[in-house]
Scaffold this motif. Structure first.
Motif, mmCIF file in Angstrom:
data_model
loop_
_atom_site.group_PDB
_atom_site.id
_atom_site.type_symbol
_atom_site.label_atom_id
_atom_site.label_comp_id
_atom_site.label_asym_id
_atom_site.label_seq_id
_atom_site.Cartn_x
_atom_site.Cartn_y
_atom_site.Cartn_z
ATOM 1 N N ARG A 72 -0.562 0.426 5.469
ATOM 2 C CA ARG A 72 -0.214 -0.930 5.057
ATOM 3 C C ARG A 72 0.690 -0.938 3.829
ATOM 4 O O ARG A 72 1.637 -1.720 3.740
ATOM 5 C CB ARG A 72 -1.478 -1.735 4.767
ATOM 6 C CG ARG A 72 -1.194 -3.211 4.434
ATOM 7 C CD ARG A 72 -2.397 -3.850 3.768
ATOM 8 N NE ARG A 72 -3.568 -3.779 4.612
ATOM 9 C CZ ARG A 72 -4.810 -3.981 4.162
ATOM 10 N NH1 ARG A 72 -5.015 -4.220 2.879
ATOM 11 N NH2 ARG A 72 -5.834 -3.915 4.979
ATOM 12 N N TRP B 288 4.240 -0.294 4.806
ATOM 13 C CA TRP B 288 4.862 -1.432 5.462
ATOM 14 C C TRP B 288 5.234 -2.522 4.456
ATOM 15 O O TRP B 288 6.245 -3.209 4.614
ATOM 16 C CB TRP B 288 3.939 -2.004 6.540
ATOM 17 C CG TRP B 288 4.004 -1.243 7.832
ATOM 18 C CD1 TRP B 288 3.082 -0.366 8.321
ATOM 19 C CD2 TRP B 288 5.061 -1.283 8.792
ATOM 20 N NE1 TRP B 288 3.499 0.143 9.527
ATOM 21 C CE2 TRP B 288 4.703 -0.404 9.843
ATOM 22 C CE3 TRP B 288 6.266 -1.970 8.872
ATOM 23 C CZ2 TRP B 288 5.519 -0.199 10.951
ATOM 24 C CZ3 TRP B 288 7.090 -1.775 9.975
ATOM 25 C CH2 TRP B 288 6.710 -0.898 11.002
ATOM 26 N N VAL B 289 4.415 -2.686 3.426
ATOM 27 C CA VAL B 289 4.740 -3.650 2.372
ATOM 28 C C VAL B 289 6.032 -3.236 1.670
ATOM 29 O O VAL B 289 6.922 -4.063 1.427
ATOM 30 C CB VAL B 289 3.577 -3.762 1.360
ATOM 31 C CG1 VAL B 289 4.013 -4.536 0.122
ATOM 32 C CG2 VAL B 289 2.382 -4.445 2.002
ATOM 33 N N GLY C 181 8.944 -3.799 4.034
ATOM 34 C CA GLY C 181 9.276 -5.217 4.153
ATOM 35 C C GLY C 181 10.059 -5.726 2.957
ATOM 36 O O GLY C 181 11.041 -6.464 3.103
ATOM 37 N N GLY C 182 9.637 -5.332 1.765
ATOM 38 C CA GLY C 182 10.363 -5.732 0.573
ATOM 39 C C GLY C 182 11.756 -5.133 0.525
ATOM 40 O O GLY C 182 12.723 -5.800 0.132
ATOM 41 N N GLY D 59 9.699 -11.248 0.499
ATOM 42 C CA GLY D 59 9.511 -9.870 0.057
ATOM 43 C C GLY D 59 8.707 -9.792 -1.222
ATOM 44 O O GLY D 59 7.864 -8.909 -1.391
ATOM 45 N N LEU E 94 5.076 -10.377 -0.460
ATOM 46 C CA LEU E 94 4.497 -9.164 0.118
ATOM 47 C C LEU E 94 4.049 -8.204 -0.984
ATOM 48 O O LEU E 94 2.947 -7.668 -0.959
ATOM 49 C CB LEU E 94 5.526 -8.463 1.001
ATOM 50 C CG LEU E 94 5.612 -8.841 2.474
ATOM 51 C CD1 LEU E 94 6.764 -8.093 3.124
ATOM 52 C CD2 LEU E 94 4.314 -8.545 3.193
ATOM 53 N N VAL F 55 -0.096 -9.273 -0.894
ATOM 54 C CA VAL F 55 -0.763 -8.559 0.206
ATOM 55 C C VAL F 55 -1.695 -7.501 -0.368
ATOM 56 O O VAL F 55 -1.269 -6.663 -1.181
ATOM 57 C CB VAL F 55 0.270 -7.903 1.142
ATOM 58 C CG1 VAL F 55 -0.428 -7.023 2.171
ATOM 59 C CG2 VAL F 55 1.097 -8.972 1.840
#
Length: 275
Positions: free
Chosen positions: A78, A81-82, A85-86, A249, A252, A256
């Motif tokens: 995870r 992925w964060v 994504g950013g 972003g 996130l 998150v």
């Protein structure tokens, strides 16, 4: 009108620049093939003392040579992925400087002069980002402290684009874009560190995963922005998309929940400080 400016600028002046970049790329490839190696023992320029020092800093059970990529833990991470994504959201910011020439019909010489400011701010932002992250990490040696700096920088970058949607004059555009690029580049040198923090047992693969997200943004952004601008006839909607991506972003990075960091990282953290 917009499409005509794109085509005119690219047709008149794009060929020489592409050839210049192609030549530089080919020259760099030759030097890279001659100088770069994957492992210390593959390079004749690494002496015995350097190899010993490198080996001393590796994990005891790392083993010699290359290791296979373990895709399942990488793709289910995870934290990674964060970061990806950013990094993807940040990639859209690279479209901003070219907006100056495309939207205001500047000549190549004028566009070059006006584009100095955003990239100069980007240089300052990149240097400042390294200093800020180091100081924050010394005070709070946690992986999440890096996420916080990156999230705030992306949030400020997104907010910097808001004036463009309200008053898209050349002066406002230059200031907003410069601030957006400057704040965005605060994160510039941190993405790979954050990616490696997320998967320290596969540092190269983790950094490559994050960089692939950024590269995919470079592929997607021109097409998406082109369709949006061509469909609406204005650049304003494009800036709304970029601002929203930057804010997304940032959220996130800031909101998150992050998974527990593997032992390889927690062992390097200051005792008693959770990640």
């Amino acid at each position: 009108m917009i499409e005509g400016r794109f085509g005119q600028l690219g047709g008149q002046h794009g060929g020489g620049m592409f050839w210049t970049l192609a030549i530089f790329g080919a020259v760099w490839a030759v030097f890279a093939l001659a100088l770069l190696r994957d492992l210390p023992e593959e390079s004749s320029r690494v002496n015995a003392a350097e190899r010993e020092l490198i080996a001393a800093g590796q994990e005891p059970d790392a083993g010699p040579g290359r290791s296979r990529v373990r895709w399942r833990p990488l793709l289910t991470n995870r934290n990674l992925w964060v970061v990806a994504g950013g990094y993807f959201a940040w990639g859209f910011m690279y479209w901003l400087p070219s907006f100056l020439s495309d939207a205001y019909g500047l000549s190549v010489k004028q566009a070059g002069a006006f584009s100095v400011a955003p990239w100069a701010c980007g240089m300052v932002g990149a240097l400042a980002g390294g200093v800020i992250v180091d100081r924050v990490y010394r005070r709070s040696p946690r992986v999440r402290s890096r996420f916080a700096v990156m999230g705030v920088a992306l949030l400020l970058a997104g907010c910097s684009l808001v004036p463009l949607a309200i008053s898209p004059t050349l002066t406002v555009a230059l200031i907003s874009i410069s601030l957006g690029v400057g704040f965005g580049f605060v994160t510039g040198g941190i993405w790979w560190v954050a990616a490696i923090d997320a998967a320290p047992d596969q540092p190269g693969s983790a950094a490559g995963f994050a960089d692939a997200a950024f590269a995919s943004s470079g592929i997607v952004a021109p097409s998406v922005m082109g369709f949006i601008v061509a469909g609406t006839g204005t650049f304003t909607s494009g800036f709304v998309v970029m601002a929203c991506l930057a804010v997304a972003g940032a959220l996130l990075m800031l909101l998150v929940p992050r998974e527990p960091v593997p032992a390889a990282v927690t062992a390097t953290e200051t005792a008693g400080n959770p990640v």
